[in-house]
Design a protein around this motif. Structure first.
Motif, short mmCIF file in Angstrom:
data_model
loop_
_atom_site.label_atom_id
_atom_site.label_comp_id
_atom_site.label_asym_id
_atom_site.label_seq_id
_atom_site.Cartn_x
_atom_site.Cartn_y
_atom_site.Cartn_z
N HIS A 50 -4.22 1.76 5.62
CA HIS A 50 -3.11 1.37 6.50
C HIS A 50 -3.29 2.28 7.72
O HIS A 50 -3.21 3.50 7.59
CB HIS A 50 -1.78 1.59 5.78
N HIS A 74 1.75 -3.42 8.65
CA HIS A 74 0.51 -3.07 7.97
C HIS A 74 -0.71 -3.67 8.68
O HIS A 74 -0.89 -4.88 8.73
CB HIS A 74 0.54 -3.56 6.51
N CYS A 89 2.93 1.71 3.15
CA CYS A 89 4.04 0.74 3.21
C CYS A 89 5.19 1.22 2.34
O CYS A 89 6.36 1.11 2.73
CB CYS A 89 3.56 -0.65 2.78
N CYS A 101 0.87 -1.19 0.00
CA CYS A 101 0.00 0.00 0.00
C CYS A 101 0.90 1.23 0.00
O CYS A 101 2.10 1.14 0.23
CB CYS A 101 -0.96 -0.01 1.20
ZN ZN Z 1 0.51 -0.65 4.30
#
Ligand code: ZN
Ligand code: 5GP
Length: 113
Positions: A97, A44, A5, A2
């Motif tokens: 997230h 995450h 991340c 994501c």
């Molecule tokens: Zn993430």
């Protein structure tokens, strides 16, 4: 995985405020106040409900609270600030997230609650 991340992995640039093994705190790209920092667990989790179902929820939330305190110290927010977590669609969450907005640097007048 994501966008956050990728920010945590430094694949996407961001302006760091504070970082340790568990959390990354960086300035929001679209700030709504002089201080608008996102406090983000490095691992995450989609949202607070996802985190709460995991074994390390207590540790992660402890790290988040200590990181918020560091951000407040770094940005001189001793007079106060607001912490916001938007959860899922009805909460207005856009990045899936978990993250906590730390907003301050001025007297916040508009209050929903
Ligand atoms: Zn993430
Ligand atoms: P949410 O709406 O999910 O509660 O908050 C997501 C936040 O992430 C928004 O305030 C948005 O401005 C911020 N954001 C989205 N993409 C990026 C990015 O690439 N870099 C940074 N620094 N912030 C971002």
């Amino acid at each position: 995985m994501c966008i956050f991340c990728d920010i945590i992995d430094k694949k996407i640039p961001s302006t760091a405020v504070y970082e340790n093994d568990d959390v990354y705190c960086f300035r929001d790209i679209n700030p709504v106040a002089p201080t608008h920092v996102l406090v983000v667990p490095k691992k995450h989790y989609e949202d607070i409900l996802d985190l709460a179902s995991k074994e390390d929820a207590d540790k992660v939330l402890g790290e988040v609270s200590r990181a918020i305190s560091k951000v407040a110290e770094i940005d001189n927010l001793g007079e106060g600030f607001r912490v916001i977590n938007n959860c899922r669609e009805f909460g207005g969450q856009t990045v899936k997230h978990i993250h906590f907005h730390v907003i301050g640097g001025l007297k916040l007048t508009e209050k929903m609650i």
